[in-house]
Design an enzyme around this catalytic site. Structure first.
Site, PDB file in Angstrom:
ATOM      1  N   ASP A 126       0.974  -1.357   0.036  1.00 57.53           N
ATOM      2  CA  ASP A 126       0.028   0.125   0.215  1.00 57.53           C
ATOM      3  C   ASP A 126       0.794   1.281   0.041  1.00 57.53           C
ATOM      4  OD1 ASP A 126       0.953  -0.466   2.619  1.00 57.53           O
ATOM      5  OD2 ASP A 126      -0.681   0.222   3.696  1.00 57.53           O
ATOM      6  N   GLU A 127       1.916   1.208  -0.462  1.00 57.54           N
ATOM      7  CA  GLU A 127       2.826   2.449  -0.508  1.00 57.54           C
ATOM      8  C   GLU A 127       2.889   2.758  -1.938  1.00 57.54           C
ATOM      9  OE1 GLU A 127       6.869   0.817   0.486  1.00 57.54           O
ATOM     10  OE2 GLU A 127       6.490   0.775   2.621  1.00 57.54           O
TER      11      GLU A 127
END
Length: 415
Positions: free
Chosen positions: A331-332
């Site tokens: 989720d970066e």
């Protein structure tokens, strides 16, 4: 193809046009030369027979004319009559003899003129033996006529024949050149079109070129086959380009969100740092989703994927066309803002990104979930001067925002 091309070893080779032109010219010269020589020889042998027959007629005419004078022994009249006839005909030497072999009268053609020697050679070939006819009176031989032929007419005919043959050779050469050039236009120009297209395709990879139609049936078929081959090559080239573009896209983009991946982002960041002006700035935003693991654990991976694609779309909507957003993994996300005029502009974009996540995300099962983002911001040149340094500082600032300040954005610490 009217120029000489060199092969790999450096030796020049004649073009097809030159070869065909030489062949046509050679055939024309051989044909005209052979025909001219044959006709000249036939004419010479015919003229030789005619000259011999004509000399006999002259001798017979002299015999009739001087018959009475020979009987009465009138030598002045004999000479006058013989000279009158012989001087107007092709006679080199004439004699009137009596039965005992005594010369009653004789005459020689003057040995003058630049071609006298050649005339003698031709006369010796055409009339090697003198003509001797008896002079008869009332059935009895009273004397002889002795004539030697002259080669003047034969020489003039031979010279005219040689000049005519040379003229025919020159004319046939010109005609052969003109006709061969016209013939070669249909052959060589078509082959030249094929060669030019082949060279352009090999040199510039322009597979869209096509060979024009040819006026000759075989060359037209060759052009069509060559164009068919180009069609296949063009289709194969397009297929390869599409495959390469697809492979390149998969290698540099995230399959879920369609965003560029870390490698693409770092390459773009390196180029941006290399192209930036001394008075300009750029910013790197390191973004991480809050409580994303809880969404995965509570709603499943399909829901997590929906959240990631929604985050990617909403971040992209807050940026300019010149900016770049990439998924680094999980989720970066990372954002490159270039160029930027002030820190306030960067902070405003960060606020917009955080605010865009206040709306809930619709999951595949139509449930709603609300998530937030933590953002770390690093500016060039205040916080770092290299791509790795900017990402590291933005990552540290994001960690501070997530764990010490419970979300929001944080600016990297100036070194």
């Amino acid at each position: 193809m009217i120029w000489l091309r060199k092969n790999r070893s450096g030796h020049s080779r004649p073009t097809l046009g030159r070869v065909l032109q030489r062949a046509n010219l050679g055939l024309a010269l051989i044909a005209v030369g052979t025909a001219g020589i044959f006709l000249t020889l036939v004419a010479l042998f015919a003229l030789r027979a005619y000259a011999n027959h004509n000399l006999h007629l002259i001798a017979r005419s002299i015999s009739y004319t001087v018959e009475a004078a020979v009987v009465f022994g009138d030598r002045p009249y004999i000479r006058e009559a013989m000279v009158l006839i012989a001087s107007k005909e092709e006679v080199s030497e004439a004699k009137i003899l009596d039965n005992r072999g005594n010369v009653l009268a004789s005459w020689h053609r003057p040995k003058d003129g630049p071609l006298h020697g050649l005339e003698q050679i031709v006369a010796h070939w055409a009339l090697p033996e003198p003509v001797v006819l008896p002079i008869t009176h009332e059935g009895k031989q009273v004397g002889k006529v002795w004539l030697s032929g002259n080669g003047g007419s034969l020489l003039r005919f031979l010279l005219r024949g040689i000049l005519g043959m040379i003229a025919c050779l020159v004319l046939s050469t010109l005609c052969a050149l003109v006709l061969s050039r016209r013939m070669l236009l249909g052959i060589v120009s078509s082959l030249d079109d094929i060669a030019n297209v082949a060279h352009a395709v090999r040199r510039d990879r322009t597979f869209g070129l096509r060979v024009p139609s040819a006026p000759i049936a075989e060359l037209h078929e060759l052009s069509n086959d060559f164009n068919g081959l180009l069609d296949e090559l063009e289709a194969w080239q397009a297929h390869l380009k599409q495959e390469n573009d697809s492979l390149t896209h998969r290698a540099t983009h995230d399959s879920l969100t369609g965003l560029p991946n870390r490698a693409f982002f770092e390459g773009r960041l390196s180029r941006a740092l290399g192209d930036i002006e001394p008075t300009e700035k750029l910013a790197v935003l390191f973004i991480d989703g809050d409580r994303f693991k809880e969404v995965n654990d509570s709603y499943g991976h399909a829901a997590g994927d929906a959240v990631l694609t929604t985050i990617a779309g909403r971040i992209r909507a807050q940026l300019r066309e010149s900016d770049l957003v990439a998924r680094l993994g999980g989720d970066e996300f990372a954002v490159l803002l270039a160029p930027v005029h002030s820190t306030e502009d960067v902070l405003q974009i960060a606020d917009n990104i955080i605010d865009c996540m206040t709306q809930p995300v619709i999951l595949p099962n139509d449930e709603e979930v609300t998530t937030s983002l933590s953002i770390g911001i690093a500016l060039y040149p205040e916080h770092a001067l290299t791509p790795q340094g900017l990402l590291h500082e933005a990552d540290d600032a994001m960690y501070q925002a997530k764990h010490r300040y419970n979300g929001g954005w944080r600016l990297a610490i100036q070194k």
